[in-house]
Design a protein around this motif. Structure first.
Motif, PDB file in Angstrom:
ATOM      1  N   ASN A  20       0.818  -1.217   0.000  1.00 60.24           N
ATOM      2  CA  ASN A  20       0.000   0.000   0.000  1.00 60.24           C
ATOM      3  C   ASN A  20       0.853   1.268   0.000  1.00 60.24           C
ATOM      4  O   ASN A  20       0.891   2.007   0.983  1.00 60.24           O
ATOM      5  N   PRO A  21       1.546   1.541  -1.100  1.00 55.92           N
ATOM      6  CA  PRO A  21       2.393   2.738  -1.149  1.00 55.92           C
ATOM      7  C   PRO A  21       1.553   3.996  -0.972  1.00 55.92           C
ATOM      8  O   PRO A  21       0.386   4.044  -1.380  1.00 55.92           O
ATOM      9  N   PRO A  22       2.089   5.025  -0.348  1.00 52.03           N
ATOM     10  CA  PRO A  22       1.315   6.251  -0.104  1.00 52.03           C
ATOM     11  C   PRO A  22       0.982   6.973  -1.410  1.00 52.03           C
ATOM     12  O   PRO A  22       1.743   6.919  -2.380  1.00 52.03           O
ATOM     13  N   ASP A  23      -0.139   7.635  -1.407  1.00 45.99           N
ATOM     14  CA  ASP A  23      -0.553   8.431  -2.560  1.00 45.99           C
ATOM     15  C   ASP A  23       0.334   9.667  -2.633  1.00 45.99           C
ATOM     16  O   ASP A  23       0.449  10.416  -1.646  1.00 45.99           O
ATOM     17  N   PRO A  24       0.991   9.937  -3.760  1.00 44.03           N
ATOM     18  CA  PRO A  24       1.867  11.120  -3.848  1.00 44.03           C
ATOM     19  C   PRO A  24       1.134  12.428  -3.592  1.00 44.03           C
ATOM     20  O   PRO A  24       1.728  13.384  -3.102  1.00 44.03           O
ATOM     21  N   ILE A  25      -0.158  12.480  -3.914  1.00 46.10           N
ATOM     22  CA  ILE A  25      -0.926  13.698  -3.624  1.00 46.10           C
ATOM     23  C   ILE A  25      -0.989  13.921  -2.120  1.00 46.10           C
ATOM     24  O   ILE A  25      -0.782  15.039  -1.625  1.00 46.10           O
ATOM     25  N   ASP A  26      -1.258  12.833  -1.369  1.00 41.82           N
ATOM     26  CA  ASP A  26      -1.322  12.952   0.088  1.00 41.82           C
ATOM     27  C   ASP A  26       0.016  13.356   0.668  1.00 41.82           C
ATOM     28  O   ASP A  26       0.099  14.162   1.613  1.00 41.82           O
ATOM     29  N   GLU A  27       1.097  12.821   0.092  1.00 41.49           N
ATOM     30  CA  GLU A  27       2.439  13.163   0.589  1.00 41.49           C
ATOM     31  C   GLU A  27       2.737  14.637   0.375  1.00 41.49           C
ATOM     32  O   GLU A  27       3.257  15.318   1.272  1.00 41.49           O
ATOM     33  N   ILE A  28       2.434  15.132  -0.802  1.00 39.61           N
ATOM     34  CA  ILE A  28       2.692  16.546  -1.103  1.00 39.61           C
ATOM     35  C   ILE A  28       1.817  17.427  -0.214  1.00 39.61           C
ATOM     36  O   ILE A  28       2.288  18.420   0.360  1.00 39.61           O
ATOM     37  N   ASN A  29       0.543  17.074  -0.102  1.00 44.76           N
ATOM     38  CA  ASN A  29      -0.364  17.863   0.743  1.00 44.76           C
ATOM     39  C   ASN A  29       0.123  17.914   2.189  1.00 44.76           C
ATOM     40  O   ASN A  29       0.064  18.961   2.847  1.00 44.76           O
ATOM     41  N   GLY A  75       4.182  16.471  -9.729  1.00 38.79           N
ATOM     42  CA  GLY A  75       3.742  15.109  -9.445  1.00 38.79           C
ATOM     43  C   GLY A  75       2.757  14.598 -10.471  1.00 38.79           C
ATOM     44  O   GLY A  75       2.802  13.432 -10.880  1.00 38.79           O
ATOM     45  N   GLN A  76       1.846  15.473 -10.867  1.00 32.41           N
ATOM     46  CA  GLN A  76       0.869  15.096 -11.896  1.00 32.41           C
ATOM     47  C   GLN A  76       1.570  14.718 -13.193  1.00 32.41           C
ATOM     48  O   GLN A  76       1.240  13.710 -13.839  1.00 32.41           O
ATOM     49  N   LYS A  77       2.545  15.526 -13.577  1.00 37.75           N
ATOM     50  CA  LYS A  77       3.275  15.255 -14.808  1.00 37.75           C
ATOM     51  C   LYS A  77       4.030  13.932 -14.729  1.00 37.75           C
ATOM     52  O   LYS A  77       4.032  13.137 -15.684  1.00 37.75           O
ATOM     53  N   ALA A  78       4.654  13.689 -13.568  1.00 31.54           N
ATOM     54  CA  ALA A  78       5.398  12.445 -13.401  1.00 31.54           C
ATOM     55  C   ALA A  78       4.467  11.232 -13.433  1.00 31.54           C
ATOM     56  O   ALA A  78       4.802  10.190 -13.992  1.00 31.54           O
ATOM     57  N   ALA A  79       3.276  11.385 -12.827  1.00 28.22           N
ATOM     58  CA  ALA A  79       2.346  10.262 -12.760  1.00 28.22           C
ATOM     59  C   ALA A  79       1.707   9.954 -14.114  1.00 28.22           C
ATOM     60  O   ALA A  79       1.417   8.797 -14.421  1.00 28.22           O
ATOM     61  N   THR A  80       1.490  10.982 -14.911  1.00 26.27           N
ATOM     62  CA  THR A  80       0.795  10.773 -16.186  1.00 26.27           C
ATOM     63  C   THR A  80       1.744  10.558 -17.362  1.00 26.27           C
ATOM     64  O   THR A  80       1.297  10.128 -18.426  1.00 26.27           O
ATOM     65  N   ARG A 112       0.851   8.886 -20.903  1.00 27.55           N
ATOM     66  CA  ARG A 112       0.928   9.639 -22.160  1.00 27.55           C
ATOM     67  C   ARG A 112       1.817   8.920 -23.165  1.00 27.55           C
ATOM     68  O   ARG A 112       1.524   8.878 -24.367  1.00 27.55           O
ATOM     69  N   ALA A 113       2.920   8.368 -22.674  1.00 27.72           N
ATOM     70  CA  ALA A 113       3.857   7.679 -23.566  1.00 27.72           C
ATOM     71  C   ALA A 113       3.194   6.465 -24.210  1.00 27.72           C
ATOM     72  O   ALA A 113       3.333   6.230 -25.417  1.00 27.72           O
ATOM     73  N   VAL A 114       2.451   5.709 -23.400  1.00 29.63           N
ATOM     74  CA  VAL A 114       1.758   4.539 -23.936  1.00 29.63           C
ATOM     75  C   VAL A 114       0.682   4.974 -24.932  1.00 29.63           C
ATOM     76  O   VAL A 114       0.539   4.385 -26.015  1.00 29.63           O
ATOM     77  N   TYR A 115      -0.075   6.006 -24.579  1.00 30.25           N
ATOM     78  CA  TYR A 115      -1.132   6.508 -25.449  1.00 30.25           C
ATOM     79  C   TYR A 115      -0.556   7.005 -26.776  1.00 30.25           C
ATOM     80  O   TYR A 115      -1.062   6.660 -27.854  1.00 30.25           O
TER      81      TYR A 115
END
Length: 229
Positions: free
Chosen positions: A11-20, A65-70, A74-77
């Motif tokens: 259960n790795p932490p959500d990066p959004i929660d970490e940043i917040n 973080g959003q850019k890193a997560a997506t 995006r690359a696959v798409y």
């Protein structure tokens, strides 16, 4: 006994929660300052500016973080789009070549069918007029004359059917394309200004918005003022 470890079971932490979490204190403090009451002294100003800087860092961290997560998505798409693109383009290319191959013949055939339809309607109208004239002139007591009238009516009906059939006999795969040539921009502008002045106003508004910083425009007043950022 400890549960058996499985992939994803940590259960790795959500990066959004970490940043917040790293900006939580400043977020709560910012809420205290954004209750509608304006700043009244320099000390308050500096406190708000510091919080604004922190909130900017929070936003930038979230965007990073959003850019890193997506990025992988995006690359696959994009890779999948690129994989299909050449074949789709080739299919379009073949379609275009086939359309060009039959274009001249279809236009020629359409002209011939339109001419045939005109001739069919002329024949139908002629047959109808002849039947009407024969009916007016025929002796109501003359059997042969009445038979001729009926024959003329039947011929007019058949001619009408032939014209209707010619009307339905259309060439498929042709469309009407409307093109234009501007003979005089000045005349066109005057016409647009007269018939659709709102379009000219919208163009002027947009032009001034894009160019007011780079050159002086007659009829436009440019002012500058300070505002917080």
């Amino acid at each position: 006994m400890n549960p058996r470890a499985v992939v994803g079971g940590n259960n790795p932490p959500d990066p959004i929660d970490e940043i917040n979490a790293s900006f939580e204190a400043d977020r709560e403090e910012a809420a205290n300052w954004t209750d509608g009451a304006p700043v009244e002294n320099e000390a308050q100003m500096k406190a708000v500016d510091a919080l604004r800087k922190s909130m900017r860092e929070w936003r930038l961290s979230l965007e990073k973080g959003q850019k890193a997560a997506t990025a992988p998505l995006r690359a696959v798409y994009q890779a999948e789009l690129d994989r299909w693109k050449p074949t789709i383009e080739d299919a379009k290319r073949i379609e275009g070549c086939l359309v060009s191959t039959v274009d001249a013949f279809k236009r020629k055939l359409k002209a011939e069918k339109e001419a045939a339809e005109r001739a069919a309607w002329e024949a139908a109208n002629k047959a109808r007029r002849e039947a009407e004239e024969k009916a007016r002139a025929a002796d109501a007591s003359n059997l042969e004359a009445q038979r001729e009238v009926q024959q003329a009516k039947d011929a007019a009906i058949e001619a009408e059917k032939a014209a209707q059939a010619a009307k339905k006999d259309q060439v498929k795969g042709l469309r009407t394309v409307t093109r234009y040539t501007i003979d005089s921009h000045k005349t066109a502008l005057a016409d647009i200004y007269k018939t659709d002045p709102d379009a000219i106003v919208a163009f002027v508004d947009e032009y001034v918005r894009r160019n007011h910083k780079t050159r002086a425009i007659a009829g436009v007043t440019v002012t500058q003022e300070q505002e917080a950022y």
